[in-house]
Design a protein around this motif. Structure first.
Motif, short mmCIF file in Angstrom:
data_model
loop_
_atom_site.label_atom_id
_atom_site.label_comp_id
_atom_site.label_asym_id
_atom_site.label_seq_id
_atom_site.Cartn_x
_atom_site.Cartn_y
_atom_site.Cartn_z
N VAL A 92 0.84 -1.20 0.00
CA VAL A 92 0.00 0.00 0.00
C VAL A 92 0.87 1.25 0.00
N ALA A 95 2.38 1.76 -3.34
CA ALA A 95 1.37 2.16 -4.33
C ALA A 95 0.89 3.59 -4.14
N THR A 96 1.15 4.19 -3.00
CA THR A 96 0.67 5.55 -2.73
C THR A 96 1.84 6.51 -2.52
N ALA A 155 1.13 -6.83 -4.83
CA ALA A 155 0.19 -5.94 -4.16
C ALA A 155 0.34 -4.51 -4.67
N GLU A 156 1.58 -4.07 -4.84
CA GLU A 156 1.81 -2.72 -5.35
C GLU A 156 1.23 -2.54 -6.75
N LEU A 159 -2.53 -2.30 -6.79
CA LEU A 159 -3.16 -1.16 -6.13
C LEU A 159 -2.76 0.20 -6.70
N ASN A 160 -1.61 0.27 -7.39
CA ASN A 160 -1.14 1.61 -7.77
C ASN A 160 -1.82 2.18 -9.01
N LEU A 192 -9.57 5.33 -2.87
CA LEU A 192 -8.83 4.11 -2.55
C LEU A 192 -9.47 3.36 -1.39
N ALA A 196 -11.56 -0.04 -1.85
CA ALA A 196 -11.08 -1.29 -1.26
C ALA A 196 -12.13 -1.91 -0.35
N ALA A 246 -9.17 -0.61 -7.48
CA ALA A 246 -8.94 -1.09 -6.12
C ALA A 246 -10.00 -2.11 -5.73
N TYR A 249 -9.49 -5.60 -7.58
CA TYR A 249 -8.31 -6.34 -7.09
C TYR A 249 -8.58 -6.93 -5.72
N VAL A 250 -9.18 -6.16 -4.82
CA VAL A 250 -9.48 -6.67 -3.48
C VAL A 250 -10.51 -7.80 -3.55
#
Length: 503
Positions: A92, A95-96, A155-156, A159-160, A192, A196, A246, A249-250
């Protein structure tokens, strides 16, 4: 469109798809990411090659987003939750915060070194900073790195997309300049977090539904799961105006970690669907490109921006994001170099094209050249770098694939187990598996011949087993099989270490 024209389109499309499938084998032998071959196919089919003209940036934007939804769905379903969960906070942050650092570095280089105006500089920084899920998922799964590294990178990349899509859109429409960066920050956090949470809710509801609805055919499960993932994306964007990327993906992560029927069939279907999305996406982006428009100035700008984002921005982003998590320097180095750019930067570059931002064609050309050059550099070097940095996973070869088919009338499940070539299941007798009481290995398929095993039957590499287990003992049986695959017949005999392997 008449029937004959449709037949010609089908012939051309099927031919391109077949060539692309064969190219996967070729790219593997050459050590090249397949996306480069697909981009090249698109360029050859385009106006500079066979003459097919495609200049609809709005359509490319829409189709690109649709393809990314399928790619993220496949990535979430096939990502192992036990690998992602411990490193999700790092993913996370990368990605942020990591993306923000990279955007800032690249924007400053573009403005102060190359003399570009701030809008174009920020656009280039935002477009080139996110890693690409398709490239990361496809390349890293051929490199047996440590689970936490793979989990952090996956994960990156999953989420990015969300914050960068928002930033590129707001910069392209001029809203960032009108409402300020504070507004963007608040909007990004809202999209985001709520996206999520919505994805989590849809994922839980999907698992609850799929466990209680017995579908009449195994082929319906993959269709249902893909439909639920797309609902998560579209529902988030249409109903709540949050990040659909987001959310999808979640949702896919939640569904992927659940023990649902016909998991291998679902994974195979979604894997093929994702390949189709990748092939179509990269060929389309190659068609959209205009090599005749690209000059030496664009190549020079692409090299400068590429060095800024890959070396300076990426390494700074990883160092500042990963150091608080006490990630060793060798793992930080690999994470930084493995931040592959693929379709996502090129798809993002279609947003300013669609909005008709001044110099947006040059932004697209620069990004296209950057992705081609630096993917060609980074992708083939990852296996060598992983060995040099000693981040390979010694247990990767021992993982075993297990599928579940429900036997509802008996309250049992049939597990389909494949013994990989280097699994430590090979050489173990059936009795030495020490499966829970009530669980039996009912059939062994060896070299296309099936037989009922005895307790002293020795398993071999390449065997396929059918294991029948009561539904209440399924998870315990799966843990035991995977423990023996990693630790051999003695797995579980050495105190806490053995029990940890069983878990």
């Amino acid at each position: 469109m008449d029937v004959h024209e449709l037949d010609r389109i089908l012939l051309a499309g099927a031919t391109v798809l077949l060539v692309a499938i064969v190219a996967v084998r070729l790219s593997g032998r050459l050590g090249l990411p397949s996306l480069l071959i697909y981009l090249g196919m698109g360029v050859l089919l385009g106006e500079s090659g066979l003459g097919i003209e495609f200049e609809n940036a709005e359509l490319a934007h829409a189709l690109g987003f649709a393809a990314l939804v399928i790619i993220l769905t496949e990535g979430g379903l096939t990502t192992r939750w036990n690998e992602v969960r411990p490193v999700m906070p790092l993913g996370v942050v990368l990605a942020t915060v990591g993306v923000a650092i990279s955007v800032g570095v690249v924007a400053c280089v573009a403005h102060f070194v190359l003399g570009l105006d701030w809008q174009i500089s920020v656009l280039i920084g935002a477009v080139t900073s996110p890693t690409d899920a398709a490239a990361v998922f496809s390349v890293l799964r051929r490199v047996p790195i440590r689970p936490r590294l793979r989990g952090a990178l996956e994960a990156e990349s999953g989420l990015n997309d969300a914050p960068t899509v928002l930033l590129v859109t707001l910069v392209s429409t001029g809203e960032v300049g009108d409402k300020g960066w504070l507004h963007f920050g608040g909007l990004a956090v809202y999209e985001l977090v709520v996206g999520a949470l919505f994805g989590l809710l849809v994922g839980w509801a999907s698992v609850w539904l799929l466990r209680r609805v017995a579908l009449s055919s195994a082929g319906l499960y993959p269709l249902a799961i893909v439909s639920l993932a797309v609902i998560s994306y579209a529902g988030g964007t249409v109903l709540l105006h949050v990040s659909g990327f987001a959310a999808v993906y979640v949702t896919s992560l939640v569904i992927g970690r659940a023990e649902l029927p016909h998991r291998l069939a679902t994974r195979s279907f979604v894997d093929g669907f994702a390949w189709l999305a990748q092939i179509g996406l990269f060929v389309m982006l190659g068609l959209l490109a205009s090599p005749g428009r690209i000059g030496l100035d664009d190549v020079g700008v692409a090299l400068v921006i590429g060095i800024a984002v890959t070396v300076v921005g990426r390494f700074a982003a990883v160092a500042l994001s990963a150091t608080p998590f006490k990630v060793p320097w060798n793992e930080q180095t690999f994470i930084a170099w493995a931040g592959l750019r693929g379709a996502v930067p090129i798809v993002l570059a279609t947003i300013p094209l669609a909005e008709k931002v001044p110099q947006s064609e040059r932004v697209f050309d620069v990004v296209f050249v950057l992705v081609t050059l630096f993917t060609l550099l980074q992708g083939p070097s990852l296996p060598w770098l992983a060995r040099r940095l000693r981040v390979l996973d010694d247990n990767a070869a021992y993982e075993v694939d297990i599928d579940v088919a429900p036997l509802e009338s008996l309250g049992a499940d049939m597990l389909q187990v494949h013994v990989p070539s280097e699994s430590r299941l090979a050489g173990v007798e059936i009795g030495e598996l020490r499966l829970p009481a009530g669980v039996s290995v009912s059939l062994v398929i060896r070299q296309q011949e099936a037989f009922v095993p005895e307790r002293r039957t020795v398993l071999r590499a390449g065997d396929a087993l059918l294991v029948v287990a009561p539904s209440t003992l399924r998870e315990q049986t799966v843990r035991r099989l995977r423990a023996v695959s990693r630790g051999g017949r003695l797995a579980g005999w050495f105190g806490e270490r053995g029990r940890e392997q069983d878990r």
